[in-house]
Design an enzyme around this catalytic site. Structure first.
Site, PDB file in Angstrom:
ATOM      1  N   ASP A 130     -53.064 -10.964 149.347  1.00  0.00           N
ATOM      2  CA  ASP A 130     -53.726 -10.326 147.994  1.00  0.00           C
ATOM      3  C   ASP A 130     -54.707 -11.271 147.619  1.00  0.00           C
ATOM      4  O   ASP A 130     -54.978 -11.278 146.412  1.00  0.00           O
ATOM      5  CB  ASP A 130     -52.721  -9.815 146.909  1.00  0.00           C
ATOM      6  CG  ASP A 130     -53.473  -9.031 145.861  1.00  0.00           C
ATOM      7  OD1 ASP A 130     -54.624  -8.532 146.123  1.00  0.00           O
ATOM      8  OD2 ASP A 130     -52.831  -8.530 144.919  1.00  0.00           O
ATOM      9  N   HIS A 145     -59.187  -9.224 149.893  1.00  0.00           N
ATOM     10  CA  HIS A 145     -60.479  -8.628 148.901  1.00  0.00           C
ATOM     11  C   HIS A 145     -61.564  -9.792 149.156  1.00  0.00           C
ATOM     12  O   HIS A 145     -61.601 -10.759 148.550  1.00  0.00           O
ATOM     13  CB  HIS A 145     -60.123  -8.455 147.455  1.00  0.00           C
ATOM     14  CG  HIS A 145     -59.033  -7.769 147.374  1.00  0.00           C
ATOM     15  ND1 HIS A 145     -58.870  -6.220 147.289  1.00  0.00           N
ATOM     16  CD2 HIS A 145     -57.531  -8.071 147.041  1.00  0.00           C
ATOM     17  CE1 HIS A 145     -57.779  -5.710 146.993  1.00  0.00           C
ATOM     18  NE2 HIS A 145     -56.898  -6.949 146.980  1.00  0.00           N
ATOM     19  N   PHE A 146     -62.686  -9.268 149.937  1.00  0.00           N
ATOM     20  CA  PHE A 146     -63.748 -10.200 150.248  1.00  0.00           C
ATOM     21  C   PHE A 146     -65.006  -9.930 149.530  1.00  0.00           C
ATOM     22  O   PHE A 146     -65.934 -10.653 149.619  1.00  0.00           O
ATOM     23  CB  PHE A 146     -64.015 -10.390 151.780  1.00  0.00           C
ATOM     24  CG  PHE A 146     -62.703 -11.090 152.712  1.00  0.00           C
ATOM     25  CD1 PHE A 146     -61.984 -11.866 151.999  1.00  0.00           C
ATOM     26  CD2 PHE A 146     -62.827 -11.303 153.969  1.00  0.00           C
ATOM     27  CE1 PHE A 146     -61.042 -12.682 152.686  1.00  0.00           C
ATOM     28  CE2 PHE A 146     -62.000 -11.920 155.000  1.00  0.00           C
ATOM     29  CZ  PHE A 146     -61.050 -12.691 154.010  1.00  0.00           C
ATOM     30  N   HIS A 154     -53.988  -7.703 153.522  1.00  0.00           N
ATOM     31  CA  HIS A 154     -54.234  -7.439 152.169  1.00  0.00           C
ATOM     32  C   HIS A 154     -54.971  -8.737 151.578  1.00  0.00           C
ATOM     33  O   HIS A 154     -54.741  -9.363 151.026  1.00  0.00           O
ATOM     34  CB  HIS A 154     -52.911  -7.297 151.084  1.00  0.00           C
ATOM     35  CG  HIS A 154     -53.185  -6.926 149.748  1.00  0.00           C
ATOM     36  ND1 HIS A 154     -52.250  -6.452 149.077  1.00  0.00           N
ATOM     37  CD2 HIS A 154     -54.150  -6.663 149.007  1.00  0.00           C
ATOM     38  CE1 HIS A 154     -52.475  -6.003 147.804  1.00  0.00           C
ATOM     39  NE2 HIS A 154     -53.819  -6.172 147.890  1.00  0.00           N
ATOM     40  N   HIS A 164     -47.349  -5.980 147.090  1.00  0.00           N
ATOM     41  CA  HIS A 164     -47.131  -7.077 146.260  1.00  0.00           C
ATOM     42  C   HIS A 164     -45.642  -6.684 145.559  1.00  0.00           C
ATOM     43  O   HIS A 164     -45.723  -7.027 144.194  1.00  0.00           O
ATOM     44  CB  HIS A 164     -48.000  -7.735 145.412  1.00  0.00           C
ATOM     45  CG  HIS A 164     -49.156  -6.678 145.032  1.00  0.00           C
ATOM     46  ND1 HIS A 164     -48.780  -5.595 144.150  1.00  0.00           N
ATOM     47  CD2 HIS A 164     -50.456  -6.542 145.081  1.00  0.00           C
ATOM     48  CE1 HIS A 164     -49.657  -4.905 143.700  1.00  0.00           C
ATOM     49  NE2 HIS A 164     -50.776  -5.313 144.277  1.00  0.00           N
TER      50      HIS A 164
HETATM   51 ZN   LIG Z   1     -54.766  -6.545 146.183  1.00  0.00          ZN
END
Ligand SMILES: [Zn+2]
Length: 454
Positions: free
Chosen positions: A308, A62-63, A60, A235
């Site tokens: 995350d 985010h790039f 999980h 999460h």
């Molecule tokens: Zn996320």
């Protein structure tokens, strides 16, 4: 057999235990595990005093690439991951989501020279893109992401859409990661707080309340049970969330629980004090809840850890009020370090770290045993860690474009010192030593589909 690399004198860790030995690598895969070195390997890495763990699998992150690359991009993000001991990520970007098989092909092509580590991709499901789920699955998407509430500009799915999605997932044998916060409760909280002209940092825990998370998890868990869809609750922030999921699981729902270091190491007092740099959702809960989260993690009631990782720079975080600043924390390069620190605080074992941050995500995604284990035939993804190394986390050491960490100033014990991807060293002593493009797009295996209702 030609041995390209031997990692000698390592203490090799699996969820079942640890043993001292040699890892032989041939053509990017683990060729064998031996008590003694063969003496004829082309390269030798001496891991005396270090633990060898399978490369971490962070499902999980985010790039933001393609997307808002002022926050992060794949080169920086995957470099941060490599430094942090992560060899595989599953990525999705909210502002530029993969919604169709064409989007997936395009993004995969675009990323072909932008990753230092192996990566899979997650697709978003919007209320009006449900019909693309089967073609995305057939095209090699790792997992689907759905929201129960409109957040980060991503439209939420109400129960009717969730039901349609879950039926589709069940038919395909696909899995979704679901962000669970109730649309109506968060909306109502927001209206009330804004009407009171609140701008203090205490709005975060009140707006994104535990009740909102629990109500959404309840709906998602029930729909999972009714459809047989495999769902990972994203999460999980509170022990009550875990209790709820476990109750449904006893009734045969196919649910897994993801959590992240911020729900263990941060709490609502930190949120009230620091505001923007502790703004993520669901938010960190009160201190007693965090203490119980550690117990749940140790007791194997949390299935997996991911970060995350959703970075913004400090300027972006601090450039507006608490309502408008972006959600999210950087984390992909500090998660393993924080887990190693927890082993030194006797909160969890090293074996458990391997289980929750490598083996379980690999298993749930159908990547195991290629990823998630040090075993003959597996990809030679290995992270060497110095579990005793004491150091202070500092913003200036952060590789991510974020340039900061919520754990700055923390004195911690344990850190990854070398990351090896398919037999090649990609990071050493907090420096990336590989070019982007060495990381491959990976399509998880397709586990056998279980008929609905079974
Ligand atoms: Zn996320």
């Amino acid at each position: 057999m030609r041995v390209d690399l031997e990692i000698v004198n390592a203490t090799i860790v699996s969820p079942q235990g640890r043993f001292r030995g040699t890892i032989a690598v041939s053509e990017g895969r683990i060729a064998g595990l031996f008590e003694e070195p063969s003496g004829n390997a082309a390269h030798v890495i001496d891991a005396e005093g270090l633990f060898a763990l399978p490369g971490m699998v962070d499902q999980h992150v985010h790039f933001m690439d393609p997307g808002d690359t002022t926050r992060e991009d794949f080169i920086y993000g995957s470099s941060a991951a490599a430094v942090g001991g992560v060899t595989t990520v599953i990525e999705h970007t909210h502002s530029n989501p993969v919604l169709t098989a064409d989007d997936l092909r395009e993004k995969r092509e675009y990323l072909s020279d932008r990753s230092v580590i192996d990566f899979g991709l997650m697709a978003h499901v919007f209320p009006d893109t449900l019909e693309h789920v089967p073609s995305l699955w057939n095209e090699g998407i790792a997992m689907f992401k759905a929201f129960t509430c409109t957040t980060h500009g991503v439209p939420g799915l109400l129960p009717d859409d969730l039901l349609r999605l879950f039926r589709s997932l069940s038919d395909l044998g696909a899995r979704a990661l679901v962000h669970c916060e109730d649309e109506f409760i968060t909306e109502d909280n927001e209206e009330r707080l804004r009407a009171a002209l609140r701008e203090d940092y205490g709005v975060i825990p009140e707006w994104r309340s535990t009740e909102a998370e629990l109500v959404a998890v309840n709906t998602v868990a029930l729909l999972s049970r009714l459809t047989g869809a495999k769902i990972t609750v994203a999460h999980a922030s509170h022990p009550e969330v875990i209790d709820l999921v476990r109750r449904e699981r006893e009734l045969d729902a196919r649910l897994s629980i993801e959590s992240c270091p911020q729900y263990f190491y941060l709490d609502s007092d930190d949120v009230r004090e620091h505001g923007p740099t502790r703004k993520f959702t669901p938010p960190a809960r009160d201190k007693p809840a965090g203490e119980l989260m550690w117990e749940r993690l140790a007791k194997e009631e949390v299935d997996l850890i991911s970060t995350d990782h959703a970075p913004s720079t400090l300027d972006q975080k601090l450039g507006s009020n608490i309502w408008d600043c972006p959600f999210g924390l950087p984390g992909v390069e500090t998660t393993l370090t924080m887990l190693l620190n927890a082993t030194n605080e006797q909160k969890i074992t090293l074996e458990r770290v391997v289980q929750v941050y490598s083996e379980m995500p690999a298993r749930l995604l159908g990547l195991y045993p290629r990823k998630g284990t040090i075993h003959p035939g597996s990809d030679a993804d290995v992270v060497l860690v110095d579990a005793q190394k004491e150091h202070v986390l500092e913003n200036e050491d952060i590789v991510s474009k974020a340039g900061w960490t919520p754990f700055a100033g923390c004195r911690v014990k344990g850190r990854p010192v070398m990351t090896i991807l398919r037999g090649t060293v990609v990071a050493e002593d907090r420096k990336v030593v590989a070019e982007p493009g060495g990381g491959l797009f990976i399509t998880p295996g397709r586990p056998e589909v279980r008929a609905r209702g079974m």
